[in-house]
Write an enzyme that holds these catalytic residues in place. Structure first.
Site, PDB file in Angstrom:
ATOM      1  N   GLY A  67       0.669  -0.959   0.118  1.00  0.00           N
ATOM      2  CA  GLY A  67       0.104   0.517  -0.178  1.00  0.00           C
ATOM      3  C   GLY A  67       1.320   0.858  -0.148  1.00  0.00           C
ATOM      4  O   GLY A  67       1.791   0.988  -0.369  1.00  0.00           O
ATOM      5  N   ASP A  68       0.273   2.640   0.509  1.00  0.00           N
ATOM      6  CA  ASP A  68       0.784   4.202   0.284  1.00  0.00           C
ATOM      7  C   ASP A  68       2.107   3.874   1.685  1.00  0.00           C
ATOM      8  O   ASP A  68       3.215   4.000   1.019  1.00  0.00           O
ATOM      9  CB  ASP A  68      -0.001   5.039   0.635  1.00  0.00           C
ATOM     10  CG  ASP A  68      -0.881   5.031  -0.744  1.00  0.00           C
ATOM     11  OD1 ASP A  68      -0.329   5.007  -1.752  1.00  0.00           O
ATOM     12  OD2 ASP A  68      -2.451   5.570   0.271  1.00  0.00           O
ATOM     13  N   GLY A  69       2.514   2.736   2.366  1.00  0.00           N
ATOM     14  CA  GLY A  69       3.064   2.653   2.928  1.00  0.00           C
ATOM     15  C   GLY A  69       4.203   2.561   2.888  1.00  0.00           C
ATOM     16  O   GLY A  69       5.310   2.980   3.105  1.00  0.00           O
ATOM     17  N   THR A  92      -4.635  -0.563   1.555  1.00  0.00           N
ATOM     18  CA  THR A  92      -5.487   0.011   1.831  1.00  0.00           C
ATOM     19  C   THR A  92      -6.411   0.976   1.418  1.00  0.00           C
ATOM     20  O   THR A  92      -7.261   0.791   0.958  1.00  0.00           O
ATOM     21  CB  THR A  92      -6.063  -0.687   3.009  1.00  0.00           C
ATOM     22  OG1 THR A  92      -5.543  -1.788   4.381  1.00  0.00           O
ATOM     23  CG2 THR A  92      -7.429   0.261   3.962  1.00  0.00           C
ATOM     24  N   ASP A 219       3.244  19.386 -12.035  1.00  0.00           N
ATOM     25  CA  ASP A 219       3.634  20.911 -12.270  1.00  0.00           C
ATOM     26  C   ASP A 219       4.189  21.964 -11.448  1.00  0.00           C
ATOM     27  O   ASP A 219       4.942  22.690 -11.708  1.00  0.00           O
ATOM     28  CB  ASP A 219       2.204  21.380 -12.416  1.00  0.00           C
ATOM     29  CG  ASP A 219       1.444  21.862 -10.448  1.00  0.00           C
ATOM     30  OD1 ASP A 219       2.406  20.824  -9.664  1.00  0.00           O
ATOM     31  OD2 ASP A 219       0.906  21.933 -10.203  1.00  0.00           O
ATOM     32  N   LEU A 221       4.499  22.244  -8.610  1.00  0.00           N
ATOM     33  CA  LEU A 221       3.853  23.014  -7.355  1.00  0.00           C
ATOM     34  C   LEU A 221       2.812  21.743  -6.292  1.00  0.00           C
ATOM     35  O   LEU A 221       2.086  20.984  -6.699  1.00  0.00           O
ATOM     36  CB  LEU A 221       3.004  24.048  -7.439  1.00  0.00           C
ATOM     37  CG  LEU A 221       3.386  25.238  -8.894  1.00  0.00           C
ATOM     38  CD1 LEU A 221       2.528  26.144  -9.066  1.00  0.00           C
ATOM     39  CD2 LEU A 221       4.247  25.654  -7.749  1.00  0.00           C
ATOM     40  N   GLU A 275       2.197   8.302   6.939  1.00  0.00           N
ATOM     41  CA  GLU A 275       2.937   7.714   7.931  1.00  0.00           C
ATOM     42  C   GLU A 275       3.792   9.194   8.456  1.00  0.00           C
ATOM     43  O   GLU A 275       3.259  10.093   8.121  1.00  0.00           O
ATOM     44  CB  GLU A 275       4.450   7.446   7.050  1.00  0.00           C
ATOM     45  CG  GLU A 275       4.633   6.472   6.247  1.00  0.00           C
ATOM     46  CD  GLU A 275       3.834   4.677   6.545  1.00  0.00           C
ATOM     47  OE1 GLU A 275       4.528   4.522   8.084  1.00  0.00           O
ATOM     48  OE2 GLU A 275       2.945   4.238   6.949  1.00  0.00           O
TER      49      GLU A 275
END
Length: 296
Positions: A67-69, A92, A219, A221, A275
């Site tokens: 996942g993102d972790g 998740t 971009d 930003l 995190e």
């Protein structure tokens, strides 16, 4: 480019989906002609050491399965290098993969996309956020949402997303806005009472909550979403709109853009890619083209 690539696996992602996803992902990559090496770790620190060693040894790509972790951990190994990163989203939330338009919870499809993209050199540079020596791909969250994370992390029951639902209810009961000091690109200090401040390289967090719906990964930003000093009743009306990104139309919500964002508020922590980074104040910088993404 070498045909040897590295699977970077979190077996605990998504309550075991990471381990299950690794097998079909590895099979799809081997079927495409790649030699696959798998990297696991006894903990996050050990896993990162092993991932960095694979990058230093010249692996053709680092493929994060989880996942993102785990994606966040993988970024620490590949950001600023020429080693491309692939994602097999099996966690998740999977917000980084969502922002990139990649398959979610379909490991074989994600791995086939990685293999085809590597063969076709479909690799592009995207921006990352950086706080100190930590890189992030999606959103730096602070305020109400980070307090929910803090409380949820302290809870041992229930498990899964229900823990954070209960944490949200508890934080709502104790809800109050926070006095922030915000500085954009070294300009004047803005002093505001805010429910939360989200610094978005990507558009979403929390499994599809589009807190920074206009964020663009290329971009240079950040989109900075400031939810003002809402009352509890207003927050309950506005918060569900975050899944569609329509909360930004509310008069209490302001969206700004900057390449460098300094945020300070007493008693508030910051989270990036889910995190924990630490207590505010924190300074985030958008670094253009910091990582090479496969198939995005």
């Amino acid at each position: 480019m070498t045909s040897e690539i590295t699977l970077f696996v979190n077996p605990a992602a998504g309550r075991g989906r990471g381990a299950h996803a690794a097998r079909p992902a590895a099979s799809a990559l081997r079927a495409a002609g790649y030699t696959v090496r798998t990297v696991l770790g006894v903990d996050a620190e050990d896993a990162l050491v092993r991932a960095r060693a694979a990058v230093a040894d010249g692996t053709g790509a680092l493929i994060a399965v989880g996942g993102d972790g785990l994606a966040h951990l993988a970024l620490q190994a590949v950001a600023g290098t020429r080693t491309p990163l692939g994602l097999v989203a099996a966690g998740t939330g999977n917000d980084f993969a969502r922002a990139l338009g990649l398959p979610v919870r379909d490991p074989a499809a994600a791995a086939r996309l990685v293999a085809d993209a590597l063969k076709g050199a479909r690799i592009r540079d995207i921006d990352l956020g950086r706080v100190g020596d930590r890189w992030f791909g999606t959103v730096l969250a602070s305020g109400f949402d980070s307090r929910v994370n803090d409380r949820g992390n302290r809870m041992r029951w229930p498990v899964g997303r229900a823990r954070y639902d209960l944490a949200m209810l508890a934080e709502l009961a104790a809800f109050r806005p926070f006095p922030y000091r915000i500085t954009l690109d070294g300009g004047a200090v803005r002093e505001v009472e805010a429910t939360l401040v989200a610094v978005g390289n990507g558009s979403s967090y929390g499994g599809g909550m589009r807190i920074c719906p206009g964020a663009d990964l290329t971009d240079g930003l950040f989109d900075v979403t400031i939810v003002g000093d809402c009352r509890r009743r207003t927050l309950l009306r506005v918060f569900p709109k975050v899944y569609r990104g329509t909360h930004i139309d509310h008069p209490k919500v302001t969206v700004l853009r900057a390449a460098k964002v300094e945020i300070a508020a007493a008693g508030v922590s910051g989270y990036a890619d889910g995190e924990r980074l630490g207590e505010l104040p924190l300074t985030a910088r958008c670094v253009p083209g910091a990582v090479r993404l496969i198939g995005s």
